[in-house]
Design a protein around this motif. Structure first.
Motif, mmCIF file in Angstrom:
data_model
loop_
_atom_site.group_PDB
_atom_site.id
_atom_site.type_symbol
_atom_site.label_atom_id
_atom_site.label_comp_id
_atom_site.label_asym_id
_atom_site.label_seq_id
_atom_site.Cartn_x
_atom_site.Cartn_y
_atom_site.Cartn_z
ATOM 1 N N ALA A 107 0.805 -1.235 0.000
ATOM 2 C CA ALA A 107 0.000 0.000 0.000
ATOM 3 C C ALA A 107 0.830 1.274 0.000
ATOM 4 C CB ALA A 107 -0.973 -0.007 1.181
ATOM 5 N N PRO A 108 1.843 1.376 -0.847
ATOM 6 C CA PRO A 108 2.633 2.622 -0.853
ATOM 7 C C PRO A 108 1.801 3.843 -1.256
ATOM 8 C CG PRO A 108 3.202 1.231 -2.743
ATOM 9 C CD PRO A 108 2.362 0.405 -1.834
ATOM 10 N N ASP A 109 0.890 3.672 -2.207
ATOM 11 C CA ASP A 109 0.075 4.813 -2.636
ATOM 12 C C ASP A 109 -0.865 5.266 -1.524
ATOM 13 O OD1 ASP A 109 1.311 4.728 -5.068
ATOM 14 O OD2 ASP A 109 -0.344 3.748 -6.134
ATOM 15 N N PHE A 110 -1.407 4.338 -0.753
ATOM 16 C CA PHE A 110 -2.291 4.704 0.358
ATOM 17 C C PHE A 110 -1.509 5.460 1.429
ATOM 18 C CE2 PHE A 110 -5.016 1.418 -1.454
ATOM 19 C CZ PHE A 110 -6.294 1.922 -1.231
ATOM 20 N N HIS A 111 -0.306 5.021 1.743
ATOM 21 C CA HIS A 111 0.496 5.731 2.742
ATOM 22 C C HIS A 111 0.826 7.147 2.272
ATOM 23 C CE1 HIS A 111 1.050 1.640 4.312
ATOM 24 N NE2 HIS A 111 1.416 2.203 5.447
ATOM 25 N N ARG A 112 1.221 7.265 1.006
ATOM 26 C CA ARG A 112 1.541 8.585 0.461
ATOM 27 C C ARG A 112 0.330 9.506 0.520
ATOM 28 N NH1 ARG A 112 -0.246 10.517 -3.815
ATOM 29 N NH2 ARG A 112 -0.885 8.461 -4.618
ATOM 30 N N LEU A 113 -0.837 8.996 0.108
ATOM 31 C CA LEU A 113 -2.031 9.830 0.053
ATOM 32 C C LEU A 113 -2.495 10.235 1.452
ATOM 33 C CD1 LEU A 113 -4.208 11.127 -1.706
ATOM 34 C CD2 LEU A 113 -5.502 8.989 -1.555
ATOM 35 N N ALA A 114 -2.424 9.325 2.414
ATOM 36 C CA ALA A 114 -2.843 9.659 3.776
ATOM 37 C C ALA A 114 -2.019 10.812 4.331
ATOM 38 C CB ALA A 114 -2.716 8.431 4.678
ATOM 39 N N ARG A 115 -0.726 10.782 4.086
ATOM 40 C CA ARG A 115 0.133 11.867 4.575
ATOM 41 C C ARG A 115 -0.178 13.172 3.842
ATOM 42 N NH1 ARG A 115 4.169 12.644 7.693
ATOM 43 N NH2 ARG A 115 4.319 10.421 8.194
ATOM 44 N N GLN A 116 -0.329 13.100 2.537
ATOM 45 C CA GLN A 116 -0.573 14.319 1.761
ATOM 46 C C GLN A 116 -1.923 14.945 2.109
ATOM 47 O OE1 GLN A 116 -0.187 13.141 -2.324
ATOM 48 N NE2 GLN A 116 2.061 13.229 -2.315
ATOM 49 N N ALA A 117 -2.948 14.110 2.288
ATOM 50 C CA ALA A 117 -4.299 14.638 2.492
ATOM 51 C C ALA A 117 -4.516 15.164 3.900
ATOM 52 C CB ALA A 117 -5.332 13.553 2.171
ATOM 53 N N TYR A 118 -3.943 14.487 4.907
ATOM 54 C CA TYR A 118 -4.266 14.815 6.293
ATOM 55 C C TYR A 118 -3.152 15.568 7.034
ATOM 56 C CZ TYR A 118 -8.343 11.701 6.096
ATOM 57 O OH TYR A 118 -9.545 11.120 5.784
#
Length: 1021
Positions: free
Chosen positions: A445-456
């Motif tokens: 889940a690299p994309d999920f980790h990246r997106l969680a950090r960017q969004a929140y």
């Protein structure tokens, strides 16, 4: 179907794109009307539940509510359809499966649906004429009725304001979540239309004037600003020609400079904090009643993959029972519940809300969230939870959220991209995106980790909001409004007073004047020949015994289900006592949300959605008819009922075994000793019930009023009504001092939950899948019973099993389930400015000889001919209804009603009104046709399986429903004989009333009119 269904050439249109949408089984075309610029999306398939919709981009320019008031008003007469309310005239006599309109933050949609092609065309034609040629330009009284107006019946006052939308939004803003959402949007989207309330803020609606209202329609309701949907089994060429001939061909394309625009919010350079207040009832302790929000703006409509990832992250990080942000906030003792913020419009709004907190330090609240998120990302997101959340999303997409009118949801999904210039197909094709997300998860889940950090975390466009509860704020605003109106009246010269007085009288006179025959003749009608006399055909249903369970019955529904198996198992709990009902209802709501011996509650939730399509446990009370004669007899002669525990769920072929294993585990190994988890679930139930009561109080008021008449309604009130809410509140006040007693009580109920007597199951699946399912089902149940009852054969156990299967007859004196009724006339005080009113009455005590299909016709007639004009149109309530139930209870209800005594007087006047308004055959016909759908609604495959099981358990069959349909279709003027006198006697009997609403309105009633209480009960009551 084949793409040949879409012709590349249609006169007057440009075909922009055609494709096959495999995921939703449609041949699709995107077209543009050459002259007007209207956009058309066609989704052609074999579904006879056809959908037409037209939508407009309607970004609000202030909080005055113009988009919402116009949505209401355009349906109040038009060029070709000239009654006061063609919408309601259609509703009276249509076979519609959907007929409504919806205002969103940036668009307004007008969809209709019907399985009858003639009806479909009539509905579509009326809606098209309404949106493009409304009567609002010639009749300002429409704006006064639907939006707002001054109400003055005496030159010396009092002066008040009313209007349907005004009162609707007063009710909406009684919910703290609505107030909070408004404040969040106002801060995060400042400078854009999303900062305003498109529905209209109740404090601002009276600032909208008639000319501004017309100007908004003039600028937004043009084909160049329209998005049209055609869905289902349709001849596309014929439908496009109808559109051109009916309206589109009369319009020229607007220049691009005149079309509404939706600017993006200016990004924040750093996170912000804000504060707000919301009303609490006067005298309520505000301690622990704060709400806090952590909200972000991130991304946009045009990245389907990213938007699905945000939805999954919201589930895994916030809403799931073991979600790290939820757990961090609740474990820190900061609040009672956590809710998700998730709004996908042009830009995504995401985040969370902490409910009922004592915290006032928003920095601490923010730190807890961000620390938990940092830790979660550092440790790595739980991959199983991500995949379970992905499975949940996939089931919703493939099942169209279990909605029978699928085309409507496809239209809404398409508009989520189409409105902003994206492709309508973006949200209707999902298999490829789901496969990519599954691959990402399985790769760590690299994309999920990246997106969680960017969004929140790394996103400066973020807001932390503290909203404090203020006791009496609502009453203060009401008093301030009354003073302001009194000052306004005192400052008006006599001429102005006389003008408003005349306008009030003119509005009342218009509302009271019946439509003329020539106006009524403009409304298209169906005939009885258009109405099927038989119910819609279902797939084959079989009944058989469950192998190894001599008392077990299995219903098998052979239905195309796209490879999904729908399963339901019902256990009878008739051995339980009446005092057990509320704790049993809570226990049922906990099963599947508690830890088991093998899994924590978070792990269990993950496993349910990782390995199945879902598993739910519910409790219900079902009337059980012992014979066909009982179906039509009064309830006082025989009222057998059963308490049923239902476990339902769904799974694909390779998931079925896991579903059965989880069923056995949840019903045998759930842990009732996790006291903090039980308290958390109690608080969650309390907060959810409070929101439902404040927003949708009519159902609660109706059940409570009915409880004064019928013993079965009293039991239902204990399962899911105000009595259940009271039990939740009192139980919370027992904690922590009586924690041991509560866990012992629940554990004892859990121990007695399952009995082998009278188990009933239902399967909805393709015929070829059923034999294997049947064997699996029997194996699960035998394993379940062996684990629940290892020692079989004792006299006590046999007695319990027999009692579990034996219905209770509440008509028999001394039955232990017959419990004391609540107060006959009850008022539940809240901070809302409007009321939910319910009056129940006993048809059987008044002389009714039992149920007949005419009940539905009569209720439909009275609802639309008396209640709607008097209570909604003239009284300003958002809604009103009458129902006549098979049990012999009659109900009159209102929804977000600014009045109380006036409404009760109208209820009381019903018999005299009916004596003077017996319709002739022609006038009655629409109401007969309009009642048909209650007997034969559209159903999904899972809905058919559920309905078949419900009918079987109650002793009903589709033949019985068909008999009631035949009775309804045979209705005539003679069917009304005796009903005015019967209703007169029923309404003259002791009244059973429940009102949920405004504290000042309730306390202003004469003493002893109602037994008054706050919503949250006294712990000793």
């Amino acid at each position: 179907m084949k793409n040949a269904a879409i012709d590349p050439l249609y006169r007057g249109y440009q075909v922009l794109e055609t494709c096959r949408l495999q995921d939703i089984d449609c041949d699709a075309a995107l077209l543009e009307h050459s002259a007007s610029g209207a956009r058309i999306m066609a989704l052609i398939n074999d579904d006879d539940n056809r959908v037409f919709g037209i939508g407009f981009k309607t970004p609000p320019e202030n909080d005055y509510g113009a988009p919402h008031i116009i949505e209401h008003s355009v349906l109040s007469g038009s060029r070709h359809y000239q009654t006061k309310e063609p919408f309601m005239d259609l509703y009276k006599g249509s076979l519609q499966t959907f007929l409504n309109a919806m205002t969103y933050p940036d668009k307004t949609l007008f969809p209709v649906a019907s399985r009858n092609l003639k009806d479909f065309h009539q509905l579509s034609d009326v809606y098209l004429d309404a949106v493009f040629y409304p009567a609002i330009y010639d009749n300002p009284l429409i704006f006064a009725q639907e939006g707002w107006h001054y109400d003055l019946s005496d030159p010396d006052g009092p002066l008040t304001r009313s209007g349907v939308v005004l009162n609707e939004m007063k009710g909406a803003y009684a919910d703290p979540m609505t107030v909070l959402s408004y404040e969040v949007n106002r801060q995060l989207f400042a400078g854009t239309p999303y900062a305003y309330e498109s529905g209209g803020h109740p404090d601002a609606i009276p600032q909208l004037d008639y000319q501004s209202f017309l100007d908004f329609h003039r600028r937004h309701y043009h084909p160049s600003n329209s998005w049209i949907c055609l869905y289902g089994r349709l001849d596309l060429a014929a439908e496009l020609e109808r559109l051109d001939q009916t309206c589109l061909g009369a319009f020229d394309r607007l220049p691009e400079t005149l079309k509404p625009r939706l600017p993006l919010a200016e990004p924040f350079t750093q996170p912000r904090q804000a504060a707000a207040t919301y009303p609490l009832p006067e005298g309520q302790d505000p301690q622990g009643k704060n709400w806090l929000a952590y909200a972000c703006v991130y991304g946009s409509f045009n990245n389907r993959k990213e938007n699905l990832m945000l939805e999954i992250l919201s589930d895994v990080l916030i809403s799931g029972p073991g979600a790290p942000l939820r757990r961090a906030l609740l474990d820190a003792g900061l609040g009672e519940d956590v809710r998700v913020i998730d709004d996908n419009l042009q830009q995504n709004l995401l985040g969370l809300v902490l409910v009922n907190s004592g915290e006032t330090d928003v920095s601490r609240f923010q730190t807890v969230i961000e620390s938990a998120l940092e830790k979660s990302l550092a440790d790595g997101l739980n991959l199983a939870e991500l995949e379970g959340a992905l499975n949940r999303v996939e089931y919703d997409l493939r099942e169209c959220e279990d909605m029978p009118t699928r085309g409507l949801l496809y239209y809404v999904w398409a508009m989520d991209a189409w409105l902003y210039g994206g492709s309508p197909w973006q949200n209707l094709s999902y298999s490829q995106v789901l496969a990519e997300l599954r691959q990402d998860i399985r790769s760590g889940a690299p994309d999920f980790h990246r997106l969680a950090r960017q969004a929140y975390l790394d996103n400066p466009h973020r807001l932390t909001l503290l909203m404090e509860g203020k006791p009496g704020l609502g009453q203060e605003k009401e008093q301030q409004t009354a003073r302001s109106l009194a000052d306004t009246l005192s400052q008006w010269p006599e001429a102005k007073r006389q003008q408003i007085l005349a306008e009030t009288r003119r509005l009342n006179a218009w509302q009271e004047t019946p439509d003329r025959p020539e106006q009524l003749a403009t409304i298209p009608r169906l005939t009885l020949q258009d109405v099927p006399a038989r119910l819609s055909p279902w797939a084959r249903e079989e009944r058989c015994q469950l192998p190894g369970l001599p008392d077990g019955v299995l219903l098998r529904e052979s239905e195309f289900t796209a490879g999904i198996r729908y399963l339901q198992i019902v256990f009878k709990l008739n051995h339980m006592s009446a005092e057990d009902f509320s704790p049993l209802a809570f226990l049922a709501s906990c099963l599947g949300k508690l830890s088991t011996r093998r899994l924590s509650y978070a792990e269990l939730d993950t496993e349910i959605y990782l390995k199945t399509g879902g598993l739910q446990v519910s409790l219900s009370l079902s009337r059980s008819f012992a014979s066909k004669d009982d179906l039509w007899l009064p309830a006082k002669a025989s009222l057998p009922v059963q308490l049923l525990l239902t476990v339902s769920g769904k799974a694909t072929e390779d998931q079925v075994k896991a579903w059965g294993d989880l069923l056995v585990e949840i019903l045998t190994d759930s842990r009732l000793d996790e006291t903090e988890r039980l308290k958390e679930l109690l608080l969650k139930q309390k907060n959810r019930l409070e929101q439902q009561i404040i927003q949708y109080g009519s159902a609660f008021a109706a059940l409570r009023a009915s409880a004064g008449i019928r013993p079965d309604s009293r039991l239902k009130d204990r399962l899911n009504g105000l009595a259940y809410y009271d039990w939740i509140c009192r139980t919370l006040k027992r904690l922590p001092g009586e924690t041991a007693e509560l866990t012992h009580e629940l554990a004892e109920l859990y121990r007695r939950l399952i009995s082998p007597a009278g188990i009933t199951a239902a399967i909805g699946a393709e015929a070829g899948a059923q034999p294997q399912l049947q064997l699996q089902l029997s194996e699960w149940l035998q394993r379940l019973l062996a684990r629940r009852s290892p020692a079989r054969g004792t006299d006590r156990q046999t007695e319990q099993e027999q009692a579990a299967a034996r219905p209770h007859n509440l008509a028999e004196p001394g039955d232990p389930w017959v419990v004391s009724p609540p107060a006959r006339q009850e008022g539940i005080m809240t901070s809302a400015e409007v009321q939910f009113i319910a009056r129940a009455f006993d048809l059987e005590a008044a002389g009714s000889q039992g149920y007949n299909g005419f009940y539905g016709v009569l209720a439909h007639y009275i609802s639309l001919e008396l209640l709607h004009p008097q209570i909604r149109a003239m009284g300003g309530a958002y809604g009103t209804d009458m129902s006549l139930q098979r049990s012999g209870i009659g109900l009159l209800t209102t929804y977000r009603d600014p009045n109380l005594q006036r409404t009760l007087d109208i209820f009381k006047s019903l018999p005299d009104w009916l004596r003077q308004h017996i319709p002739d055959e022609a006038a009655l016909l629409p109401f007969i046709i309009g009642s048909v759908n209650q007997f034969d609604p559209p159903l999904t495959p899972s809905g058919k399986a559920e309905t078949a099981l419900s009918l079987y358990l109650s002793g009903l069959s589709r033949a019985d429903i068909e008999q009631a349909l035949a009775q309804a279709l045979a209705s005539g003027p003679a069917s009304f004989t005796g009903w005015p006198d019967l209703l007169d006697q029923a309404l003259q009997a002791p009244t059973h009333i429940c009102v949920i609403g405004n504290m000042a309105t309730l306390t202003a009633l004469p003493q002893d009119t109602l037994t008054l209480r706050q919503l949250e009960p006294d712990p000793l009551v």
